[in-house]
Design an enzyme around this catalytic site. Structure first.
Site: not given
Ligand code: NAD
Ligand code: DAU
Length: 373
Positions: A143, A169, A173
């Site tokens: 991330t 978090y 990471k």
């Molecule tokens: P998510 O929370 O939607 O999914 C995580 C998955 O991992 C789930 O299916 C969960 O069951 C599985 N998991 C959790 N703990 C586990 C364990 N101990 N063993 C096996 N499986 C396990 O997450 P996401 O948003 O899809 O993110 C996926 C990856 O991408 C993460 O590593 C996150 O840090 C990274 N990432 C996410 C974002 C974003 O915006 N969502 C952005 C950049 C990077």
């Molecule tokens: O930047 C990458 C990351 O983006 C990933 O690594 C994380 O897994 C992913 O969860 C995301 O993190 P953020 O904290 O940026 O995402 P989130 O959707 O939780 O929040 C986005 C922005 O919105 C953040 O500034 C917090 C704000 N927010 C979030 C929620 C859930 C609100 O204002 N209200 C809310 O209820």
């Protein structure tokens, strides 16, 4: 070429966390493109949902293993049995607010889990020879949050930006990224790290900003904006992230880091008001309209990073990747998907999700006038 060598060259990839948001989009794209078999190891936490992969469940190209990446014996057995040509590591605890309320699971899965996978991959890599060895990759999906926070005029994060994680978090990471780097330098594991900005799109759990706002708006519930809503994120449609990961897997240089981002910086308030306008158009049956009436300022997230922005020029220049969706087209597709998949939202938000909502939002009373700061 012998049958054995041919089989080995048609080896699967091992995906971890493939039942989550980005992982399931990746598995669907991968299999849809006919890229070869996938083994998916997922613990099925609250964030993992096998329904996301119902369309490939019966495919001979898809194998699901229910298990934990921290289980060293299981990980070893899967790797030895399937002899993957790559590990694509998504599994993580991924929600910042949850990491603030309960960091333990983040340290366990994100740090210990990554360590366990690295050790198993390293042992396996040590047994490989020839072409199998040449093409083996460990792709660590990370991330942009590892870089910390930006001031309004700061240049975007690039691959040399020093790490400065601010949330539990992000720290977990960052730790996992450092482990991957060390396994490359010390043991010669052919790993690559990607650091991506905020994703959005189908199958994102409705605890994250965009799906939470769509789900609440549909029910006429408040849209909780943290603090003044002026925090900036750099949004990328999930399919564009998946395409970037495929490019990195195929053509990325071992030991390198690639930043992935869509060049779509928006304040949270802009995102929420854009969503409200789209919902006014696409969900005219909603109980409360215009949806923007539901915007409610609530107490800020502790340690809230103010701004993220990604400089993706290395990925674009070296690997010829570019995002195909603009924020406008991606957001419209996303709203349409959530409106058409209300049953999915219902199924993932029943039960334990309700406790989470109470825990995270119960203590954040609405803060009048916060938005006018
Ligand atoms: P998510 O929370 O939607 O999914 C995580 C998955 O991992 C789930 O299916 C969960 O069951 C599985 N998991 C959790 N703990 C586990 C364990 N101990 N063993 C096996 N499986 C396990 O997450 P996401 O948003 O899809 O993110 C996926 C990856 O991408 C993460 O590593 C996150 O840090 C990274 N990432 C996410 C974002 C974003 O915006 N969502 C952005 C950049 C990077
Ligand atoms: O930047 C990458 C990351 O983006 C990933 O690594 C994380 O897994 C992913 O969860 C995301 O993190 P953020 O904290 O940026 O995402 P989130 O959707 O939780 O929040 C986005 C922005 O919105 C953040 O500034 C917090 C704000 N927010 C979030 C929620 C859930 C609100 O204002 N209200 C809310 O209820």
């Amino acid at each position: 070429m012998s049958t054995k060598s041919r089989e080995r060259l048609n080896a699967p990839i091992l995906v971890t966390g493939g039942a989550g948001f980005i992982g399931s989009n990746f598995v669907l794209e991968w299999l849809g493109a006919g890229n070869g078999p996938v083994v998916n190891l997922d613990k099925l936490t609250y964030a993992g949902n096998p329904e996301n992969l119902a369309s490939v469940q019966e495919s001979p190209e898809y194998t699901f293993v229910h298990g934990d990446i921290c289980d060293a014996a299981l990980v070893k057995q899967i790797i030895e049995q399937h002899r993957p040509r790559a590990v694509v590591h998504f599994a993580a605890e991924s929600h910042v607010d949850r990491s603030i309320l309960g960091p333990e699971a983040f340290l366990r899965t994100n740090i210990d889990g990554t360590f366990t996978l690295l050790q198993a991959a390293r042992a396996f890599y040590g047994t490989l020879e020839g072409e199998e060895k040449e093409r083996f990759r460990f792709l660590h999906v990370s991330t942009d949050e590892v870089y910390g926070t930006l001031e309004p005029e700061d240049p975007a994060f690039h691959e040399e930006t020093p790490y400065a994680p601010n949330s539990p978090y992000a720290a977990s990471k960052a730790s996992s990224d450092h482990l991957v780097r060390a396994w490359v330098h010390t043991y010669g594991l052919p790993a690559i790290i990607t650091n991506c900005s905020n994703n959005y799109g189908p199958y994102q759990f409705p605890e994250k900003l965009i799906p939470l706002m769509i789900a609440n708006a549909g029910k006429g519930k408040p849209l909780p904006v943290y603090g003044d809503g002026q925090q900036v994120r750099d949004w990328l449609y999930v399919a564009d992230h998946c395409r970037a990961l495929m490019a990195v897997l195929e053509r990325g240089r071992v030991g390198e880091t690639y930043n992935v981002g869509g060049g779509n910086q928006r304040s949270n308030l802009e995102v929420v008001t854009t969503l409200c306008a789209l919902l006014d158009e696409l969900a005219p049956e909603s109980p409360v309209k215009p949806h923007s009436q539901l915007i409610t300022y609530v107490a800020d997230r502790p340690g809230h990073d103010r701004r993220y922005a990604i400089d993706a020029r290395k990925l674009e220049g070296e690997l010829k990747w570019s995002a195909q969706e603009s924020f406008e087209t991606g957001l419209r597709k996303t709203v349409e998907w959530y409106l058409a998949n209300a049953a999915w939202v219902e199924s993932v938000t029943s039960g334990a999700y309700q406790n989470w909502v109470k825990q995270n939002y119960g203590s954040r009373e609405s803060v009048a006038g916060e938005g006018s700061r």
